[in-house]
Design a protein around this motif. Structure first.
Motif, mmCIF file in Angstrom:
data_model
loop_
_atom_site.group_PDB
_atom_site.id
_atom_site.type_symbol
_atom_site.label_atom_id
_atom_site.label_comp_id
_atom_site.label_asym_id
_atom_site.label_seq_id
_atom_site.Cartn_x
_atom_site.Cartn_y
_atom_site.Cartn_z
ATOM 1 N N VAL A 29 -1.482 -11.575 -22.268
ATOM 2 C CA VAL A 29 -1.179 -11.232 -20.866
ATOM 3 C C VAL A 29 0.222 -10.644 -20.761
ATOM 4 O O VAL A 29 0.457 -9.637 -20.075
ATOM 5 C CB VAL A 29 -1.295 -12.488 -19.983
ATOM 6 N N TRP A 30 1.167 -11.229 -21.474
ATOM 7 C CA TRP A 30 2.546 -10.743 -21.409
ATOM 8 C C TRP A 30 2.701 -9.403 -22.106
ATOM 9 O O TRP A 30 3.429 -8.529 -21.647
ATOM 10 C CB TRP A 30 3.480 -11.772 -22.030
ATOM 11 N N GLY A 46 1.954 -7.889 -14.587
ATOM 12 C CA GLY A 46 1.884 -6.878 -13.553
ATOM 13 C C GLY A 46 0.504 -6.271 -13.410
ATOM 14 O O GLY A 46 -0.425 -6.665 -14.137
ATOM 15 N N PRO A 47 0.313 -5.328 -12.473
ATOM 16 C CA PRO A 47 1.350 -4.787 -11.580
ATOM 17 C C PRO A 47 1.643 -5.723 -10.390
ATOM 18 O O PRO A 47 0.715 -6.281 -9.810
ATOM 19 C CB PRO A 47 0.703 -3.482 -11.095
ATOM 20 N N ASP A 48 2.919 -5.863 -10.106
ATOM 21 C CA ASP A 48 3.396 -6.698 -8.992
ATOM 22 C C ASP A 48 2.872 -8.132 -9.077
ATOM 23 O O ASP A 48 2.518 -8.736 -8.060
ATOM 24 C CB ASP A 48 2.996 -6.076 -7.644
ATOM 25 N N GLY A 49 2.787 -8.649 -10.288
ATOM 26 C CA GLY A 49 2.340 -10.030 -10.472
ATOM 27 C C GLY A 49 0.859 -10.246 -10.270
ATOM 28 O O GLY A 49 0.415 -11.404 -10.209
ATOM 29 N N ALA A 50 0.070 -9.171 -10.164
ATOM 30 C CA ALA A 50 -1.357 -9.323 -9.862
ATOM 31 C C ALA A 50 -2.168 -9.826 -11.045
ATOM 32 O O ALA A 50 -3.326 -10.223 -10.869
ATOM 33 C CB ALA A 50 -1.936 -7.999 -9.372
ATOM 34 N N SER A 51 -1.623 -9.784 -12.248
ATOM 35 C CA SER A 51 -2.334 -10.326 -13.418
ATOM 36 C C SER A 51 -1.593 -11.525 -14.017
ATOM 37 O O SER A 51 -1.850 -11.906 -15.149
ATOM 38 C CB SER A 51 -2.517 -9.237 -14.487
ATOM 39 N N THR A 52 -0.701 -12.107 -13.226
ATOM 40 C CA THR A 52 0.055 -13.269 -13.713
ATOM 41 C C THR A 52 -0.845 -14.491 -13.776
ATOM 42 O O THR A 52 -1.577 -14.786 -12.826
ATOM 43 C CB THR A 52 1.243 -13.554 -12.776
ATOM 44 N N THR A 53 -0.785 -15.189 -14.891
ATOM 45 C CA THR A 53 -1.505 -16.452 -15.048
ATOM 46 C C THR A 53 -0.486 -17.598 -15.121
ATOM 47 O O THR A 53 0.724 -17.361 -15.161
ATOM 48 C CB THR A 53 -2.380 -16.426 -16.311
ATOM 49 N N LEU A 54 -0.972 -18.815 -15.169
ATOM 50 C CA LEU A 54 -0.071 -19.971 -15.119
ATOM 51 C C LEU A 54 0.960 -19.991 -16.261
ATOM 52 O O LEU A 54 2.135 -20.284 -16.011
ATOM 53 C CB LEU A 54 -0.888 -21.263 -15.127
ATOM 54 N N PRO A 55 0.579 -19.716 -17.515
ATOM 55 C CA PRO A 55 1.619 -19.692 -18.562
ATOM 56 C C PRO A 55 2.693 -18.631 -18.298
ATOM 57 O O PRO A 55 3.880 -18.875 -18.548
ATOM 58 C CB PRO A 55 0.819 -19.375 -19.832
ATOM 59 N N LEU A 65 8.140 -17.159 -16.335
ATOM 60 C CA LEU A 65 9.005 -16.453 -15.387
ATOM 61 C C LEU A 65 9.920 -17.426 -14.657
ATOM 62 O O LEU A 65 11.084 -17.111 -14.384
ATOM 63 C CB LEU A 65 8.140 -15.669 -14.383
ATOM 64 N N LYS A 66 9.401 -18.607 -14.320
ATOM 65 C CA LYS A 66 10.224 -19.610 -13.644
ATOM 66 C C LYS A 66 11.282 -20.180 -14.581
ATOM 67 O O LYS A 66 12.418 -20.446 -14.172
ATOM 68 C CB LYS A 66 9.342 -20.751 -13.122
ATOM 69 N N GLY A 67 10.908 -20.375 -15.842
ATOM 70 C CA GLY A 67 11.811 -21.044 -16.768
ATOM 71 C C GLY A 67 12.807 -20.123 -17.423
ATOM 72 O O GLY A 67 13.984 -20.067 -17.029
ATOM 73 N N LEU A 68 12.365 -19.346 -18.401
ATOM 74 C CA LEU A 68 13.290 -18.534 -19.186
ATOM 75 C C LEU A 68 13.800 -17.328 -18.408
ATOM 76 O O LEU A 68 14.981 -16.989 -18.479
ATOM 77 C CB LEU A 68 12.608 -18.085 -20.477
ATOM 78 N N ALA A 69 12.922 -16.654 -17.653
ATOM 79 C CA ALA A 69 13.365 -15.466 -16.926
ATOM 80 C C ALA A 69 14.178 -15.829 -15.694
ATOM 81 O O ALA A 69 15.170 -15.162 -15.365
ATOM 82 C CB ALA A 69 12.143 -14.614 -16.529
ATOM 83 N N GLY A 122 13.813 -26.797 -14.579
ATOM 84 C CA GLY A 122 13.165 -27.933 -13.926
ATOM 85 C C GLY A 122 11.845 -27.529 -13.293
ATOM 86 O O GLY A 122 10.831 -28.227 -13.428
ATOM 87 N N LEU A 123 11.843 -26.376 -12.604
ATOM 88 C CA LEU A 123 10.593 -25.888 -12.008
ATOM 89 C C LEU A 123 9.574 -25.533 -13.087
ATOM 90 O O LEU A 123 8.373 -25.799 -12.938
ATOM 91 C CB LEU A 123 10.890 -24.670 -11.132
ATOM 92 N N ALA A 124 10.052 -24.916 -14.175
ATOM 93 C CA ALA A 124 9.139 -24.565 -15.268
ATOM 94 C C ALA A 124 8.532 -25.816 -15.892
ATOM 95 O O ALA A 124 7.333 -25.842 -16.219
ATOM 96 C CB ALA A 124 9.890 -23.764 -16.328
ATOM 97 N N ALA A 125 9.346 -26.875 -16.044
ATOM 98 C CA ALA A 125 8.810 -28.125 -16.595
ATOM 99 C C ALA A 125 7.775 -28.736 -15.659
ATOM 100 O O ALA A 125 6.766 -29.287 -16.110
ATOM 101 C CB ALA A 125 9.956 -29.111 -16.835
#
Length: 328
Positions: A265-266, A272-281, A286-290, A295-298
């Protein structure tokens, strides 16, 4: 001449109890060793699981209750926020949208993989040896190709300007596909990613089901033929009982693998596009490393783990029912 003597027991008194024979000490030691041997054999694996999975899980649970952004990470400051991370994640509409998308994507990919793999397994059983070997070599090559190499090939195939798919469709008369972008929307992007995942997953599942079919004696098919069963009836009466437990196992494994899919997926469009193919991992990444919100990523990872635990519990329940049905 021999005589017999009648031994009478006085009325009201119970007969003497037979002497209890104690097992020899050597036998008791042997039984104790037999009882403890399985646990001793499992002990190294149990210790390894606790070290490799138990400790990181405890760390994950602890981080999910902390505010751990880049500043806290660098300074080493411990900021406990309780259930604030859970509240923020669970109240985020994007999280629920991505969760539903991930579940639908996983179900579609797993179902497609199982149907194609079952067809390939049945096909291998009926092919002549030469063609079967060629097919098996092709499956092994598809399976052995590295993930990123296969992803790159799929990007070339579906490329908007130079992709072989658009050129082939145009030559077949479908001029509307000239310059068509397969990555312009989320559903079409996820469709390409799903085809990529199915391409990589079918060989393993097909070989596993084929191994199960090889364990069915030919006499059972001959008996079904003598009874007048057609191909479909022979499949349900002979093949299906043999591969059903294996199919349950590979279904569970496929769900686990596809639910936490990240690399494909990555690599295709980074969600993308615009997060439309974003899955939970990808969302967790994106929440954690990016985003540097560890804390939110955990918290997102912990919620994913809970979903996987529920799926595992369901699998164990199905497995127990299958064994009970086999024993009855």
């Amino acid at each position: 001449m021999t005589t017999t003597e009648d031994v009478t027991t006085p009325a009201g008194s119970s007969p003497p109890a037979s002497p209890r024979i104690k097992p020899p000490k050597s036998n008791r030691r042997l039984r104790l060793g037999e009882r403890t041997a399985p646990y001793l054999l499992l002990l190294p694996a149990l210790v390894a699981i606790l070290v490799l999975l138990g400790w990181p899980t405890l760390q994950l649970i602890g981080i999910s209750f902390r505010k751990l952004d880049l500043r806290e990470l660098v300074s080493g400051e411990m900021v406990w926020v309780g259930f604030e991370n859970f509240s923020e994640i669970l109240s985020d509409p994007e999280f629920w949208e991505i969760t539903v998308r991930t579940l639908v994507f996983t179900a579609a990919v797993v179902l497609t993989t199982l149907l194609l793999a079952l067809f390939m397994a049945l096909l291998m059983r009926h092919l002549n040896p030469v063609v079967r070997v060629i097919l098996q070599v092709a499956l092994i090559l598809a399976w052995a190709t590295p993930v990123l190499a296969t992803t790159t090939v799929f990007q070339w195939i579906f490329d908007q300007q130079y992709g072989i798919l658009n050129k082939t469709l145009a030559k077949l008369g479908f001029d509307g596909f000239i310059g068509h972008s397969w990555f312009s929307t989320g559903p079409s992007t996820l469709t390409v990613i799903g085809l990529l995942v199915v391409w990589q997953a079918v060989p393993f599942v097909a070989f596993t089901l084929y191994a199960g079919l090889l364990g069915v004696p030919k006499e059972q098919y001959e008996a079904a033929g003598i009874d007048g069963a057609n191909a479909w009836q022979a499949f349900w009466a002979v093949s299906w009982p043999a591969i059903r437990p294996i199919l349950t196992m590979v279904t569970f494994l496929s769900v686990l693998w596809d639910f936490k899919l990240f690399a494909q997926v990555w690599a295709i469009r980074q969600g993308g596009p615009d997060g439309a193919s974003t899955t939970l991992p990808v969302y967790m990444y994106l929440k954690g490393l990016a985003g540097n919100h560890f804390g939110l990523a955990a918290t997102a990872a912990l919620l994913m783990m809970l979903v996987l635990i529920l799926l595992t519990a369901r699998y164990v329940q199905l497995l127990v029912r299958t064994k009970e049905a086999d024993l009855s």
